[in-house]
Design a protein around this motif. Structure first.
Motif, mmCIF file in Angstrom:
data_model
loop_
_atom_site.group_PDB
_atom_site.id
_atom_site.type_symbol
_atom_site.label_atom_id
_atom_site.label_comp_id
_atom_site.label_asym_id
_atom_site.label_seq_id
_atom_site.Cartn_x
_atom_site.Cartn_y
_atom_site.Cartn_z
ATOM 1 N N ALA A 71 1.538 13.035 -8.946
ATOM 2 C CA ALA A 71 0.985 14.350 -8.586
ATOM 3 C C ALA A 71 2.081 15.405 -8.526
ATOM 4 O O ALA A 71 1.896 16.538 -8.992
ATOM 5 N N ALA A 72 3.234 15.058 -7.975
ATOM 6 C CA ALA A 72 4.335 16.024 -7.850
ATOM 7 C C ALA A 72 4.869 16.434 -9.213
ATOM 8 O O ALA A 72 5.121 17.621 -9.460
ATOM 9 N N VAL A 73 5.040 15.476 -10.110
ATOM 10 C CA VAL A 73 5.562 15.796 -11.445
ATOM 11 C C VAL A 73 4.579 16.693 -12.196
ATOM 12 O O VAL A 73 4.978 17.708 -12.778
ATOM 13 N N LEU A 74 3.307 16.343 -12.183
ATOM 14 C CA LEU A 74 2.314 17.165 -12.872
ATOM 15 C C LEU A 74 2.228 18.559 -12.246
ATOM 16 O O LEU A 74 2.175 19.561 -12.953
ATOM 17 N N GLY A 75 2.230 18.623 -10.930
ATOM 18 C CA GLY A 75 2.175 19.916 -10.247
ATOM 19 C C GLY A 75 3.381 20.783 -10.552
ATOM 20 O O GLY A 75 3.253 21.991 -10.776
ATOM 21 N N LEU A 76 4.553 20.181 -10.592
ATOM 22 C CA LEU A 76 5.774 20.926 -10.894
ATOM 23 C C LEU A 76 5.745 21.478 -12.319
ATOM 24 O O LEU A 76 6.107 22.633 -12.549
ATOM 25 N N MET A 118 0.814 -1.196 0.000
ATOM 26 C CA MET A 118 0.000 0.000 0.000
ATOM 27 C C MET A 118 0.857 1.260 0.000
ATOM 28 O O MET A 118 0.548 2.225 -0.661
ATOM 29 N N ARG A 119 1.963 1.233 0.773
ATOM 30 C CA ARG A 119 2.828 2.407 0.826
ATOM 31 C C ARG A 119 3.458 2.682 -0.524
ATOM 32 O O ARG A 119 3.679 3.826 -0.884
ATOM 33 N N GLY A 120 3.744 1.619 -1.288
ATOM 34 C CA GLY A 120 4.320 1.791 -2.622
ATOM 35 C C GLY A 120 3.364 2.516 -3.549
ATOM 36 O O GLY A 120 3.766 3.387 -4.322
ATOM 37 N N ARG A 121 2.093 2.179 -3.471
ATOM 38 C CA ARG A 121 1.076 2.848 -4.305
ATOM 39 C C ARG A 121 0.963 4.323 -3.941
ATOM 40 O O ARG A 121 0.892 5.175 -4.810
ATOM 41 N N ALA A 122 0.940 4.612 -2.668
ATOM 42 C CA ALA A 122 0.829 6.007 -2.225
ATOM 43 C C ALA A 122 2.035 6.807 -2.681
ATOM 44 O O ALA A 122 1.909 7.958 -3.122
ATOM 45 N N ALA A 123 3.204 6.205 -2.624
ATOM 46 C CA ALA A 123 4.420 6.895 -3.065
ATOM 47 C C ALA A 123 4.373 7.164 -4.566
ATOM 48 O O ALA A 123 4.741 8.256 -5.020
ATOM 49 N N ARG A 124 3.910 6.179 -5.334
ATOM 50 C CA ARG A 124 3.819 6.376 -6.792
ATOM 51 C C ARG A 124 2.774 7.420 -7.134
ATOM 52 O O ARG A 124 2.983 8.249 -8.026
ATOM 53 N N LEU A 125 1.645 7.427 -6.431
ATOM 54 C CA LEU A 125 0.623 8.451 -6.652
ATOM 55 C C LEU A 125 1.191 9.827 -6.328
ATOM 56 O O LEU A 125 0.973 10.798 -7.061
ATOM 57 N N GLY A 126 1.945 9.917 -5.256
ATOM 58 C CA GLY A 126 2.587 11.181 -4.899
ATOM 59 C C GLY A 126 3.564 11.633 -5.965
ATOM 60 O O GLY A 126 3.661 12.830 -6.274
ATOM 61 N N THR A 127 4.288 10.690 -6.564
ATOM 62 C CA THR A 127 5.230 11.020 -7.632
ATOM 63 C C THR A 127 4.504 11.585 -8.847
ATOM 64 O O THR A 127 4.914 12.609 -9.404
#
Length: 127
Positions: A12-17, A1-10
């Motif tokens: 979101a971060a790339v698109l936001g940047l 589950m933590r792996g999925r959350a980290a990938r989702l964060g990645t």
């Protein structure tokens, strides 16, 4: 589950940047100072999202066809990346119809691009 959350964060971060920095997303236009076959599609997609069909068609005549396909492909790939960690998720979508559709859309994009350089369909989109 933590792996999925980290990938989702990645994702979101790339698109936001990219959005926050105002990064130009068209390397062809940056290098050549001319619009690429897809130039205007992002602005046309935003116009479609706001319900402005005429503006979208002016920005790119194929936007009502291309925008949903590109959005679906990006969403599918992002979902597979978040779920499984695979980056090339589209490799699971195969078949003769996919190939034919891809070729037909590529030919249409090139035809519109050439027509716009010749002054048809509103001429080239400013870069």
């Amino acid at each position: 589950m933590r792996g999925r959350a980290a990938r989702l964060g990645t994702v979101a971060a790339v698109l936001g940047l990219l959005v926050a920095c105002g990064a130009p997303l068209c390397p062809f236009a940056i290098v050549t100072r001319h619009p690429c076959p897809g130039c205007g599609l992002t602005r046309a997609t935003l116009a479609l999202a706001q319900g402005h069909l005429a503006d979208a068609l002016r920005l790119h005549p194929l936007s009502p066809v291309m925008a949903p396909l590109v959005i679906a492909a990006l969403a599918y790939n992002a979902a597979i990346y978040v779920k499984d960690g695979r980056i090339a998720a589209a490799e699971g979508v195969q078949g003769a119809w996919v190939t034919r559709l891809g070729i037909a859309l590529a030919v249409l994009m090139l035809a519109v691009w050439i027509a716009r350089f010749l002054g048809a369909l509103g001429g080239p989109v400013p870069v």
